[in-house]
Design a protein around this motif. Sequence first.
Motif, PDB file in Angstrom:
ATOM      1  N   TYR A 168      -5.862 -34.737 -15.837  1.00 48.70           N
ATOM      2  CA  TYR A 168      -7.038 -34.412 -15.924  1.00 48.70           C
ATOM      3  C   TYR A 168      -7.410 -33.361 -14.889  1.00 48.70           C
ATOM      4  CZ  TYR A 168      -8.414 -38.689 -18.935  1.00 48.70           C
ATOM      5  OH  TYR A 168      -8.481 -39.180 -19.906  1.00 48.70           O
ATOM      6  N   LEU A 169      -8.246 -32.321 -15.310  1.00 48.21           N
ATOM      7  CA  LEU A 169      -8.856 -31.326 -14.339  1.00 48.21           C
ATOM      8  C   LEU A 169     -10.389 -31.891 -14.137  1.00 48.21           C
ATOM      9  CD1 LEU A 169      -9.324 -28.580 -12.898  1.00 48.21           C
ATOM     10  CD2 LEU A 169      -9.697 -27.484 -15.352  1.00 48.21           C
ATOM     11  N   TYR A 170     -10.908 -32.013 -12.766  1.00 51.19           N
ATOM     12  CA  TYR A 170     -12.191 -32.384 -12.598  1.00 51.19           C
ATOM     13  C   TYR A 170     -12.900 -31.191 -12.205  1.00 51.19           C
ATOM     14  CZ  TYR A 170     -10.491 -37.200 -13.222  1.00 51.19           C
ATOM     15  OH  TYR A 170      -9.785 -38.093 -13.744  1.00 51.19           O
ATOM     16  N   ILE A 171     -14.083 -31.051 -12.609  1.00 48.73           N
ATOM     17  CA  ILE A 171     -14.941 -30.101 -12.103  1.00 48.73           C
ATOM     18  C   ILE A 171     -16.307 -30.672 -11.479  1.00 48.73           C
ATOM     19  CG2 ILE A 171     -16.395 -27.852 -12.585  1.00 48.73           C
ATOM     20  CD1 ILE A 171     -14.227 -27.535 -14.878  1.00 48.73           C
ATOM     21  N   ALA A 172     -16.449 -30.465 -10.388  1.00 50.61           N
ATOM     22  CA  ALA A 172     -17.543 -31.302  -9.484  1.00 50.61           C
ATOM     23  C   ALA A 172     -18.842 -30.399  -8.900  1.00 50.61           C
ATOM     24  CB  ALA A 172     -17.248 -31.947  -8.225  1.00 50.61           C
ATOM     25  N   GLY A 173     -19.841 -30.473  -9.351  1.00 51.64           N
ATOM     26  CA  GLY A 173     -21.016 -29.581  -9.167  1.00 51.64           C
ATOM     27  C   GLY A 173     -21.979 -30.192  -8.394  1.00 51.64           C
ATOM     28  N   SER A 192     -10.555 -38.590  -6.627  1.00 54.12           N
ATOM     29  CA  SER A 192      -9.555 -38.834  -5.553  1.00 54.12           C
ATOM     30  C   SER A 192      -8.868 -37.657  -4.990  1.00 54.12           C
ATOM     31  CB  SER A 192      -8.463 -39.815  -6.029  1.00 54.12           C
ATOM     32  OG  SER A 192      -7.255 -39.820  -5.694  1.00 54.12           O
ATOM     33  N   GLN A 193      -8.130 -37.550  -3.958  1.00 53.69           N
ATOM     34  CA  GLN A 193      -7.487 -36.730  -3.522  1.00 53.69           C
ATOM     35  C   GLN A 193      -6.149 -36.275  -4.484  1.00 53.69           C
ATOM     36  OE1 GLN A 193      -5.747 -36.876   0.371  1.00 53.69           O
ATOM     37  NE2 GLN A 193      -4.244 -38.483  -0.078  1.00 53.69           N
ATOM     38  N   ASP A 194      -5.723 -37.416  -5.154  1.00 58.34           N
ATOM     39  CA  ASP A 194      -4.488 -37.010  -6.308  1.00 58.34           C
ATOM     40  C   ASP A 194      -5.080 -36.071  -6.911  1.00 58.34           C
ATOM     41  OD1 ASP A 194      -2.945 -38.461  -4.320  1.00 58.34           O
ATOM     42  OD2 ASP A 194      -3.585 -40.490  -5.221  1.00 58.34           O
ATOM     43  N   ASP A 195      -6.413 -36.198  -7.399  1.00 55.14           N
ATOM     44  CA  ASP A 195      -6.885 -35.258  -8.579  1.00 55.14           C
ATOM     45  C   ASP A 195      -7.111 -33.759  -8.577  1.00 55.14           C
ATOM     46  OD1 ASP A 195      -7.449 -37.774 -10.048  1.00 55.14           O
ATOM     47  OD2 ASP A 195      -9.482 -38.019  -9.011  1.00 55.14           O
ATOM     48  N   PHE A 196      -6.782 -33.156  -9.431  1.00 54.30           N
ATOM     49  CA  PHE A 196      -7.197 -31.553  -9.123  1.00 54.30           C
ATOM     50  C   PHE A 196      -8.451 -31.462  -9.360  1.00 54.30           C
ATOM     51  CE2 PHE A 196      -7.344 -27.095  -9.626  1.00 54.30           C
ATOM     52  CZ  PHE A 196      -6.718 -26.504  -8.718  1.00 54.30           C
ATOM     53  N   VAL A 197      -9.290 -30.933  -8.183  1.00 57.04           N
ATOM     54  CA  VAL A 197     -10.767 -30.795  -8.360  1.00 57.04           C
ATOM     55  C   VAL A 197     -11.045 -29.571  -7.888  1.00 57.04           C
ATOM     56  CG1 VAL A 197     -12.806 -31.780  -7.540  1.00 57.04           C
ATOM     57  CG2 VAL A 197     -11.019 -33.434  -7.975  1.00 57.04           C
ATOM     58  N   ILE A 198     -12.002 -28.878  -8.957  1.00 54.63           N
ATOM     59  CA  ILE A 198     -12.619 -27.846  -8.529  1.00 54.63           C
ATOM     60  C   ILE A 198     -14.146 -28.195  -8.159  1.00 54.63           C
ATOM     61  CG2 ILE A 198     -13.453 -25.484  -9.529  1.00 54.63           C
ATOM     62  CD1 ILE A 198     -11.275 -25.475 -11.450  1.00 54.63           C
ATOM     63  N   LEU A 199     -14.598 -27.522  -7.183  1.00 50.27           N
ATOM     64  CA  LEU A 199     -15.834 -27.840  -6.490  1.00 50.27           C
ATOM     65  C   LEU A 199     -16.705 -26.618  -6.727  1.00 50.27           C
ATOM     66  CD1 LEU A 199     -18.090 -29.460  -4.977  1.00 50.27           C
ATOM     67  CD2 LEU A 199     -16.967 -28.735  -2.929  1.00 50.27           C
ATOM     68  N   ALA A 200     -17.886 -26.783  -7.300  1.00 51.14           N
ATOM     69  CA  ALA A 200     -19.086 -25.510  -7.243  1.00 51.14           C
ATOM     70  C   ALA A 200     -20.111 -26.245  -6.620  1.00 51.14           C
ATOM     71  CB  ALA A 200     -18.978 -25.242  -8.857  1.00 51.14           C
ATOM     72  N   GLY A 201     -20.549 -25.201  -5.902  1.00 50.71           N
ATOM     73  CA  GLY A 201     -22.017 -25.310  -5.371  1.00 50.71           C
ATOM     74  C   GLY A 201     -22.604 -23.895  -5.013  1.00 50.71           C
ATOM     75  N   HIS A 202     -23.837 -23.758  -4.967  1.00 54.64           N
ATOM     76  CA  HIS A 202     -24.551 -22.411  -4.758  1.00 54.64           C
ATOM     77  C   HIS A 202     -24.084 -21.748  -3.546  1.00 54.64           C
ATOM     78  CE1 HIS A 202     -26.962 -18.919  -5.870  1.00 54.64           C
ATOM     79  NE2 HIS A 202     -27.637 -19.181  -4.743  1.00 54.64           N
TER      80      HIS A 202
END
Length: 297
Positions: A168-173, A192-202
């Motif tokens: 799973y690829l996670y995109i957090a905004g 979770s830190q085991d996930d690959f997470v892309i974080l987007a914020g303005h």
Amino acid sequence: MARYQYKYRKPQPRVRISIAQVFWTLVALVLLAVPFFWATTLTVEEYTLKVHDLPDNLKNLRIVYFSDIHQGPWFSQDRVNRLISKVNGLSADVVILGGDYANDSYGAIEFFKNMPDIQARLGVYAVVGNHDRTMPESNLNLLVAEMQNKGVTALVNNVASIKLGKTYLYIAGVDDYYNGYPRVEEVAAQVSQDDFVILAGHTPDLLPEIQDARDKNGNSHWFDLALFGHTHGGQVNLLGMSPFRKLSPAVGTRYMSGWMEENRASVLVSNGVGTSHFPVRLFATPQIHLITLKKGS
């Protein structure tokens, strides 16, 4: 017979313009024009992001990110069309939009109504900026609805997941820092830190709160890549300083523009695409980012 009286007039000196005067006048005009021309350019910044424990299914994933269009008098619909055409030519797997689509919430709604479709194999995702979150508050629902109509997933304090094989690829905004209601802790608690997470914020001004947040298991390393805009790279960047105070990040000029590392995660602060205050740029080239994921040490 009429008599005419001659009146002596002293000869006027001739105005002499030297080659040097012409040269320096042209130089001055060019220097005045350069910031206006610079604002109309657009580059694609290609960046290879090496991740030590990158899942095999995410190798060579192509992420396109752009922010701060500010459609309006200085960024026409024709420029929006050309921008999206350039994005569509990058063969993106995922496209992420960083907010400030116009100069107020009404303009942001119109932006998505008239925006050409964005092509991305795994979807298009978007956060909202301070200009998109101007009053009334009810416009946020209208904006999200227009995003959905265009096939764009709105990320306002929520996390989207994309399944790639068994990965799973996670995109957090998160919502806008200035005019919205960012709930960073609630967002972090969804991954979770085991996930690959892309974080987007303005804006990078979210970083202190982001760094204090913890994932669902209490870990501080809860994202792998963070994407921000808002600063325009200072728009007019003079040795890391900008005359536009509202574009200077409160967290420090280090976060004005470019790539950096924070808490074992990669962080990008983009120069964005459009302009605010005045249609000028200097040493802050408008950017679209093409990020390719690779496995590395």
